[in-house]
Design a protein around this motif. Structure first.
Motif, short mmCIF file in Angstrom:
data_model
loop_
_atom_site.label_atom_id
_atom_site.label_comp_id
_atom_site.label_asym_id
_atom_site.label_seq_id
_atom_site.Cartn_x
_atom_site.Cartn_y
_atom_site.Cartn_z
N ILE A 64 0.80 -1.21 0.08
CA ILE A 64 -0.08 0.02 0.07
C ILE A 64 0.78 1.40 -0.06
N LEU A 65 1.88 1.26 0.97
CA LEU A 65 2.77 2.47 0.79
C LEU A 65 3.57 2.53 -0.49
N GLU A 66 3.79 1.53 -0.93
CA GLU A 66 4.61 1.44 -2.35
C GLU A 66 3.61 1.91 -3.49
N ASP A 67 2.41 1.72 -3.49
CA ASP A 67 1.25 2.44 -4.29
C ASP A 67 1.27 3.74 -4.00
N PHE A 68 1.18 4.26 -2.78
CA PHE A 68 1.07 5.58 -2.64
C PHE A 68 2.04 6.59 -3.46
#
Length: 1128
Positions: free
Chosen positions: A1104-1108
């Motif tokens: 999720i953090l990478e997708d941000f």
């Protein structure tokens, strides 16, 4: 000291806890005609009463109470609230026992004061090094002898024996009579008595310092009067902060003749005070020495407390509600900060006022506390003028020993003579303070009987500090420089009268000068009351800043012209002396030639601060650096070029012109019935209204850029164009949309043909480029929402059912335009309404609450401050309006009360009752923040979607903290007022930092960049209509935020400041990390965990953090996870 009672229920709990000790020994109560209650399992069980007891008719007392509640109170709740408040402020029996034992202990200690040998008055060597004398010994020379001796008597005085002592801040007065052999009959001269009094207090302090029965000990002054120092004692232990015993040193009864202290007599010799010669014997009324009325009143005040107590006791014994009436009046004064400091309207004055009203039969002995308070305020606000003195003294035929009222009024600004006829109890009060009391009393009466106002909370429960009451505030700092002011104004005799207190000496002259200069610009001029100092010894130089409050007259406060008398008028010279070089002769359009002063001010923001220019000019020989004006210190947060009033006006003028041209269009199949704005800028409340642009089209051709201008400069102004009804309108939703699209095309063609506007039609709206602004027109058909609610069942039945689409359309085409026109009218009545709205919405955005408190909701909240300002007047400046907005958010009881915004005064008292009853009946199904308007009494459409309970709690908490920080910062010369615009980021789990260069609205940030750039825009006048239409409403941050919420809205909440914010704050939802059963359809942003034979899915935080970062590539600078805030 200020009462801050938040809720009566909380207050009653305090009172119950204090009285619990008194109730422990009481046995079970008995019914009047029934059997005693039975105790079973440690609990009292009720017994069955007879039919006669159950249906017994009410007694005479009960009937009187019911009749009183019906005739005196417009709501029975008000009577119960008053009774509960009186219970809360009354002293419990336990507290009284504690006071009595402490007074007895101190009295016993005082009787053991040792006798000392006689020394010169100026010899203080007998005092120990740690004990200071609470008096400024200037001049040092003083005749007389002094020795310590036990007091002649110790008597409890003041409010405690009278029964009018109230909480909080319990103070009990103890009069210590100085032995007659310590004093001399001529000690009234040249400060000998006040010095002996102060030294005697120092001797008592030295004796009590070693006593274990005494806790904290410090000096203070009675109502700030340095001639009357007092010794404050607190009991040891946990009760030290709740009780204060005030020791007053007094002369023995009858020691001085009251006639010696006539207001026109002198008791301080000029040659002694200046040190230029020896004292002359003249003491009479015809002496060449100037009178010293304030000094005389200070000595008289020590001689008469016993007589005052006897008088008040006799009056109160005839009126059963006297003590309760005084208690309510004390609470009223304390909430308005009028009962503490120099020249205050103290509780003692309140008691004397009620005694005066009773003695002259203005009120009856049988009246209740409620009636006594009401009549007291009526007397203050409606029937009494400053110029008419009041006396409690009864004139005696043939006796002329007492000063006349005319003599009192010559010496003092406010006169209220005590029963002895010698003392003016308002000697230190200025006319401005009394006018403030009158104003507050008159204002209280205005909303007292208004059934649409919560009179109890407005009257007795809402604090009114100066910074939140006055529209503008300014301070005089470094008050030591007032010494030179007194010298230049030749105020030696007044300085002698105030015993060297240069602040009190110069204050009347400063107030008079300000009133002359400000004139009709202000409705009320107030000043702070110097607080009672509490320290080891007083110092002349240790003075807090002197604050002045201005309640502005909105019709004249912002005028840049000060028109004076005609040039040949006798008053012209006085006008020129007042304004000096700023005054000049001017000829006006009516042919008159008069003196005039023109102040600088082109923009509305500058005109609002015209009073600052006047005050800095009228500084009474005080350096301008000592004047600190607190009027527009928050304007910078809504300022880019200016504070936005001029830009909003240009938008409204351009809209009005376009509206008129739409009305005049010919060739449409149907006529236009109304044109209504639906954008915040059209009601003057857009935080940063755009400036009309002159586009540089060659820039885009040269650089081969897409025709995109900065979003802060190009904004669409949405308004609705209603078409007339006709039988030719289809009854199908799709067909209606097609017809509306055709109207958009037709409108665009006609506007281009007749007025050469650039138009871009679309199925949902028509964009018009006019005067460097973009207006978005949406055609509306009044029956379309009803069509959207209708559907046909398979059986052919017509079903009418409300739905979100119909509600949204009705909101856009009916509710919001109506709100915009109403608030536009409110702006015309109150010129600062729009600025207050913009400040409030800027704070909401800065604190990341813009999605929870929408623009419409914020505007309605601010509107309520102007429509129902009680206990204040409507805000007269953006700053005070913003402070009251924070107070409203943080103090309103959102759980138990609806906020009613009475737009256009359409709601009656019956409507208020209906709204309240419906709210109580349906509370659980209503929004947590319920706001009712004349067109929305039951649903609260503006807050139906947001905020949630949790977010409202967060808003209330942050608003309370912001107010707590901001008000002291404004008053203490701090330059960090914008700290309340910086959000606390600690509670959030992830911070997405954006690249500042990619944030298009960066110039609107709280901390804007030093250098900004503008592409495709030319400086100068607005271009003519026509030309290509730029890309509008393009903001990459807004699109990125929408994508985040769409993808991860079920896992997290996203917060952002829409006005140039560079951080998106992420907060995981409480149930986001709960394991869910494995389903292939629910694997978005989740990973599988296997435990035993079961498979569960949990959020894949790393992905999720990478997708941000991936979703915001080029916009996102860094993603900062705060792992200490959450655990997977």
């Amino acid at each position: 000291m200020c009462v801050n009672v938040r809720h009566v229920s909380h207050v009653s709990k305090m009172a119950q806890s204090e009285s619990s000790h008194d109730e422990e020994d009481e046995g079970p109560t008995r019914a009047k005609r029934g059997k005693p209650e039975v105790v079973q399992d440690g609990f009292l069980r009720p017994v069955k009463l007879s039919r006669g007891d159950l249906y017994k008719p009410p007694t005479a007392d009960e009937l009187n109470q019911l009749k009183e509640a019906e005739s005196l109170f417009h709501c029975s709740l008000l009577k119960m609230q008053m009774e509960e408040l009186l219970k809360e402020v009354a002293l419990s029996e336990r507290r009284k026992q504690l006071i009595d034992s402490f007074v007895q202990s101190v009295t016993e200690q005082l009787q053991t004061v040792p006798q000392t040998s006689e020394v010169e008055l100026s010899d203080l060597s007998w005092l120990s090094g740690g004990v200071k004398v609470p008096f400024v010994l200037v001049p040092k020379a003083a005749k007389g002898k002094f020795h310590m001796a036990p007091p002649k008597s110790v008597t409890i005085m003041g409010s405690y024996p009278l029964g009018t002592c109230t909480k909080p801040g319990i103070s009990v007065d103890l009069a210590v009579a100085i032995p007659a052999d310590v004093l001399h009959p001529k000690d009234a001269l040249n400060q000998r008595y006040p010095r002996k009094r102060a030294i005697y207090l120092a001797g008592l302090a030295q004796h009590l310092a070693t006593s274990p029965a005494i806790g904290a000990m410090r000096y203070s002054c009675l109502h700030g009067n340095r001639l009357r120092p007092i010794l404050l004692l607190s009991p040891p232990g946990k009760d030290s902060s709740s009780i204060t015993l005030r020791l007053h040193a007094c002369p023995p009864p009858g020691f001085f003749k009251p006639s010696r202290f006539h207001p026109q007599r002198n008791n301080i010799r000029t040659d002694w005070y200046t040190g230029l010669g020896s004292s002359q014997p003249g003491e009479g009324l015809n002496s060449n020495e100037p009178p010293t009325p304030h000094y005389n009143s200070s000595v008289l005040g020590d001689m008469l407390p016993r007589a005052h107590l006897q008088f008040l006791t006799a009056v109160s014994s005839q009126c059963t509600a006297f003590a309760e009436g005084v208690a309510l009046l004390k609470v009223w004064l304390r909430q308005r900060e009028l009962d503490q400091g120099v020249g205050c309207f103290s509780g003692f004055l309140g008691s004397m006022l009620l005694a005066y009203l009773l003695s002259c039969h203005r009120v009856s002995n049988t009246m209740t506390a409620y009636q006594l308070l009401r009549n007291s305020l009526h007397f203050l606000g409606k029937m009494h003028e400053v110029s008419s003195p009041t006396s409690l003294s009864t004139p005696t035929v043939g006796v002329t020993l007492h000063p006349s009222l005319a003599e009192f009024h010559t010496a003092f600004q406010v006169v209220f003579v005590d029963p002895s006829g010698h003392l003016n109890m308002c000697a230190d009060m200025t006319a401005c303070t009394y006018k403030q009391v009158q104003h507050e009393a008159s204002l209280s009466l205005q909303f007292w009987d208004d059934p649409t106002v919560d009179g109890f909370h407005a009257l007795l429960m809402t604090p009114k500090p100066m910074i939140r009451t006055s529209d503008h505030v300014f301070q005089l700092c470094e008050l030591v420089k007032l010494q030179s002011c007194c010298k230049k104004l030749n105020l030696l005799s007044e300085l002698m009268d105030h015993s060297g207190n240069y602040v009190l000496t110069a204050l009347p002259f400063i107030l008079s000068l300000l009133q002359r200069g400000l004139g009709q610009r202000v409705r009320l001029l107030t000043h702070s009351l110097t607080p009672d100092p509490e320290s080891d010894a007083p110092k002349h130089n240790a003075q807090p800043p002197l604050s002045f409050g201005l309640l502005l007259n909105p019709e004249q406060a912002a005028s840049v012209l000060e028109r004076g008398p005609p040039a040949d008028s006798p008053k012209a010279e006085e006008f020129r002396q007042l304004w000096g070089s700023r005054s000049e002769l001017r000829r006006f359009q009516d042919g008159a030639i008069t003196e005039a002063v023109v102040w600088e001010g082109e923009t509305t923001c500058q005109k609002r601060l015209v009073p600052r220019q006047l005050i800095t000019h009228l500084h009474a020989d005080i350096p301008e650096s000592c004047v600190r004006y607190i009027g527009g210190m928050l304007d910078d947060v809504i300022k880019v070029c200016s504070t936005g009033e001029e830009e909003s006006l240009k938008v409204v003028q351009s809209y009005d012109d376009l509206s008129r041209k739409l009305w005049r269009l010919e060739g449409l199949p149907l006529s236009i019935t109304s044109v209504q704005g639906a954008h915040p800028a059209l009601r003057y409340t857009q935080v940063f209204p755009p400036v009309p642009l002159k586009l540089d089209y060659s820039f885009f051709d040269r650089e081969k850029f897409v025709f995109v201008v900065d979003p802060e400069k190009v904004c669409t102004f949405f308004f609705i164009c209603h078409m007339e009804g006709s039988g030719k309108w289809p009854h199908d939703r799709v067909a209606i949309r097609h017809i509306k699209a055709a109207f958009h095309i037709s409108l665009g063609e006609l506007l281009t043909q007749h007025h050469h506007y650039t138009c871009q039609p679309s199925p949902s709206h028509l964009d018009v480029w006019k005067d460097g602004l973009v207006f978005r027109i949406q055609v509306a058909y009044h029956r379309e929402p009803q069509v959207l609610r209708e559907s046909v069942s398979p059986e052919g039945l017509l079903i009418v059912r409300d739905n979100a689409e119909a509600q949204a359309l009705e909101m856009d085409t009916m509710q919001r335009p109506l709100l915009t026109s109403t608030l536009h009218g409110l702006q015309q009545l109150h010129p600062c309404f729009g600025a207050v709205c913009r400040l409030a919405k800027r704070w909401l955005g800065a604190q990341l609450f813009s999605d929870d408190i929408t623009e419409d909701t914020a505007d309605l909240l601010v509107a309520s401050l102007f429509l129902q300002p009680a206990p204040f007047t409507p805000p007269g400046s953006p700053q005070v309006g913003f402070l009251r907005f924070l107070h409203l958010l943080s103090s309103f009881d959102w759980r138990n009360n609806p906020l009613v915004v009475n737009l256009n005064s359409q709601l009656t008292a019956a409507d208020y009752t209906e709204i309240k009853n419906d709210f109580i009946a349906s509370r659980e199904s209503l929004p947590v923040m319920f706001m009712a308007t004349p067109n929305d009494k039951k649903v609260s459409i503006w807050t139906k979607q947001a905020p949630t309970v949790q977010m409202l709690q967060r808003v209330v908490m942050v608003a309370a903290e912001s107010l707590k920080i901001l008000e002291p910062q404004l008053m203490d010369n701090s330059q960090l007022q914008d700290v309340v615009m910086r959000p606390p980021l600690d509670p959030y789990d992830v911070l997405i930092h954006l690249s500042p260069k990619q944030v298009p609205l960066l110039s609107q940030a709280v901390d804007p960049p030093h250098a900004t750039f503008s592409r495709g825009v030319l400086a100068g006048r607005v271009a003519n209509t026509g030309g290509a239409l730029p890309v509008i409403d393009f903001n990459p941050v807004t699109h990125y935020l929408a994508e985040l919420r769409d993808a991860f809205g079920d896992l997290a909440l996203f917060f952002y400041d829409p006005y140039g914010g560079t951080v998106i704050a992420v907060l995981w939802k409480p149930k986001a990390f709960s394991p869910l059963p494995f389903k292939t359809s629910q694997m978005v942003a989740r990973r599988v965990e296997v435990s035993g034979e079961e498979a569960h899915t949990v959020p894949n935080v790393e992905a999720i953090l990478e997708d941000f970062g991936v979703m915001g590539q080029g916009l996102v600078k860094t993603v900062e996870p705060r792992t200490e805030r959450w655990v997977v």
